[in-house]
Motif scaffolding. Structure first.
Motif, PDB file in Angstrom:
ATOM      1  N   UNK A 265      47.286  44.463  34.974  1.00 48.33           N
ATOM      2  CA  UNK A 265      46.829  43.700  33.807  1.00 48.33           C
ATOM      3  C   UNK A 265      45.365  43.293  33.913  1.00 48.33           C
ATOM      4  N   UNK A 266      44.720  43.722  34.974  1.00 49.14           N
ATOM      5  CA  UNK A 266      43.359  43.270  35.228  1.00 49.14           C
ATOM      6  C   UNK A 266      42.375  43.901  34.256  1.00 49.14           C
ATOM      7  N   UNK A 267      41.394  43.104  33.811  1.00 46.88           N
ATOM      8  CA  UNK A 267      40.384  43.548  32.838  1.00 46.88           C
ATOM      9  C   UNK A 267      39.192  42.603  32.927  1.00 46.88           C
ATOM     10  N   UNK A 268      38.073  42.951  32.275  1.00 44.49           N
ATOM     11  CA  UNK A 268      36.944  42.010  32.259  1.00 44.49           C
ATOM     12  C   UNK A 268      37.319  40.640  31.690  1.00 44.49           C
ATOM     13  N   UNK A 269      38.119  40.634  30.621  1.00 47.42           N
ATOM     14  CA  UNK A 269      38.528  39.358  30.030  1.00 47.42           C
ATOM     15  C   UNK A 269      39.387  38.542  30.994  1.00 47.42           C
ATOM     16  N   UNK A 270      40.280  39.238  31.725  1.00 47.72           N
ATOM     17  CA  UNK A 270      41.113  38.529  32.687  1.00 47.72           C
ATOM     18  C   UNK A 270      40.283  37.989  33.853  1.00 47.72           C
ATOM     19  N   UNK A 271      39.250  38.714  34.248  1.00 46.68           N
ATOM     20  CA  UNK A 271      38.389  38.219  35.325  1.00 46.68           C
ATOM     21  C   UNK A 271      37.653  36.960  34.880  1.00 46.68           C
ATOM     22  N   UNK A 272      37.208  36.944  33.627  1.00 46.91           N
ATOM     23  CA  UNK A 272      36.579  35.725  33.103  1.00 46.91           C
ATOM     24  C   UNK A 272      37.561  34.559  33.168  1.00 46.91           C
ATOM     25  N   UNK A 273      38.823  34.844  32.852  1.00 44.09           N
ATOM     26  CA  UNK A 273      39.845  33.803  32.901  1.00 44.09           C
ATOM     27  C   UNK A 273      40.041  33.294  34.324  1.00 44.09           C
ATOM     28  N   UNK A 274      40.062  34.199  35.299  1.00 46.54           N
ATOM     29  CA  UNK A 274      40.195  33.793  36.696  1.00 46.54           C
ATOM     30  C   UNK A 274      39.017  32.905  37.106  1.00 46.54           C
ATOM     31  N   UNK A 275      37.818  33.269  36.671  1.00 50.22           N
ATOM     32  CA  UNK A 275      36.634  32.490  37.004  1.00 50.22           C
ATOM     33  C   UNK A 275      36.554  31.183  36.220  1.00 50.22           C
ATOM     34  N   UNK A 276      37.571  30.936  35.396  1.00 57.11           N
ATOM     35  CA  UNK A 276      37.625  29.708  34.610  1.00 57.11           C
ATOM     36  C   UNK A 276      38.773  28.794  35.015  1.00 57.11           C
ATOM     37  N   UNK A 277      39.477  29.125  36.104  1.00 55.59           N
ATOM     38  CA  UNK A 277      40.550  28.244  36.561  1.00 55.59           C
ATOM     39  C   UNK A 277      39.948  27.061  37.310  1.00 55.59           C
ATOM     40  N   UNK A 278      40.733  25.993  37.403  1.00 49.07           N
ATOM     41  CA  UNK A 278      40.294  24.779  38.060  1.00 49.07           C
ATOM     42  C   UNK A 278      39.843  25.064  39.497  1.00 49.07           C
ATOM     43  N   UNK A 279      38.833  24.374  39.932  1.00 48.00           N
ATOM     44  CA  UNK A 279      38.145  24.502  41.222  1.00 48.00           C
ATOM     45  C   UNK A 279      37.149  25.657  41.192  1.00 48.00           C
ATOM     46  N   UNK A 280      37.622  26.880  40.876  1.00 46.59           N
ATOM     47  CA  UNK A 280      36.691  28.002  40.759  1.00 46.59           C
ATOM     48  C   UNK A 280      35.654  27.677  39.689  1.00 46.59           C
TER      49      UNK A 280
END
Length: 367
Positions: free
Chosen positions: A323-338
């Motif tokens: 399911x990985x994609x550029x949009x999903x990576x942006x989401x990962x970089x938007x989780x708490x702490x990160x």
């Protein structure tokens, strides 16, 4: 075609941000893209860069002045302004002449720009409290490498957001590489040479300030001038990796690289003046499809007070490679702490896909 693809990606990313990310109530904004022509003489390269992106020079000058006064001690300002008078002794061509030309363009003293451009090299050591950044390189289900990073900076992130830009460095009227930087800063902390590799730098706080100074006196490269040199000179991932390993940098740093093939990814751990370690994509059997670097050595546990690494790993595992994609990576970089109050921008890039280079200024960072 490339412009349409890039626009489509930008619109999708903006939609994803507005529907998925919660921040301070403000919205993240795309960074302006300015152009620098490397075919011009170094003194002229930055003459008209703001006209290509509509950046407000008056506002930029005010912010840079406020930034310098807020983060640098007066005695250090005096020392580095003196360095500006003997610039060629400290910075090689073409960068010394680029700073002279940029000084004229911005209407700022050359010494102030020297301070801005050497700030990392004089603050990255083991007593520093300015830990910053998360970088992730991962392979999607088509084995395309996607590289993302948050640039966090503890010292005055509100100022840095106001001077964040993308720069298209061109040669022969074609894009040589894209970079994300701050107005007044000619080094590169985040960049991508399409069809070849991407690279980001994360702060490493090891060693002593005197060691950084000694390395500088013995010919070490200013850390993010070295990264820009890699983007200008390396023609592929392997060349970039070898340059990242072999180029002595003034300050310790983590260079994180991605390529165009599924196994091309690395964390290069640098001491002042030499390489300390290299971790390759695929070497961690728990998650062989991605690597994560924050500001701690990969073989050590991060402190419980700043465990952005595990937060990113947990988020990546939830997404999964399929399911990985550029949009999903942006989401990962938007989780708490990160994603945190010190995050100034998020960049998503892919050396394999020139349409994937996008920087969002994180005005939506939590309070």
């Amino acid at each position: 075609m490339l412009t349409i693809k890039r626009l489509t990606f930008s619109l999708l990313l903006l939609f994803y941000i507005t529907t998925s990310v919660k921040g301070s109530g403000q919205a993240a904004q795309p960074a302006k893209t300015c152009t620098v022509n490397l075919d011009l003489l170094p003194l002229q390269r930055w003459n008209n860069f703001t006209s290509s992106c509509g950046f407000n020079l008056t506002k930029g000058r005010e912010i840079i002045n406020a930034l310098i006064k807020s983060v640098v001690k007066p005695e250090v300002i005096e020392l580095l302004q003196d360095v500006g008078a003997k610039l060629d002794d400290y910075l090689p061509l073409p960068y010394s002449d680029e700073l002279r030309g940029l000084s004229s363009t911005l209407g700022l003293p050359l010494g102030d720009l020297v301070i801005l451009n050497l700030l990392y090299d004089i603050t990255a050591y083991d007593d520093s409290s300015s830990k910053a950044c998360t970088s992730i390189v991962a392979s999607d289900k088509q084995n395309k490498i996607i590289h993302g990073r948050n640039l966090d900076y503890q010292m005055q992130p509100k100022y840095l957001r106001e001077i964040t830009i993308q720069v298209d460095f061109q040669r022969n009227k074609k894009s040589l590489f894209m970079a994300t930087t701050y107005v007044g800063y000619i080094g590169v902390i985040t960049g991508c040479r399409h069809g070849a590799f991407s690279i980001s730098g994360d702060e490493r706080d090891k060693g002593k300030l005197w060691k950084n100074i000694l390395t500088a006196l013995n010919g070490g490269k200013s850390t993010f001038f070295a990264q820009r040199m890699i983007l200008e000179q390396a023609r592929n991932y392997e060349e970039a990796l070898q340059m990242a390993i072999n180029t002595p940098t003034i300050a310790p740093v983590y260079f994180i690289l991605g390529g165009v093939k599924s196994w091309e990814g690395a964390i290069v751990v640098k001491d002042s003046g030499k390489v300390a370690n290299v971790s390759l994509l695929g070497s961690d059997l728990k998650h062989p499809w991605y690597i994560v670097e924050t500001n701690y050595d990969p073989w050590l546990r991060p402190p419980a007070t700043d465990d952005r690494r595990d937060a990113a790993i947990n988020a990546m595992n939830k997404v999964g490679k399929n399911n990985f994609s550029p949009q999903q990576l942006y989401n990962v970089l938007s989780v708490n702490l990160v994603f945190n109050k010190d995050t100034t921008y998020t960049t998503i890039m892919s050396a394999a896909d020139p349409s994937v280079y996008h920087t969002m200024i994180r005005y939506d960072a939590p309070n």
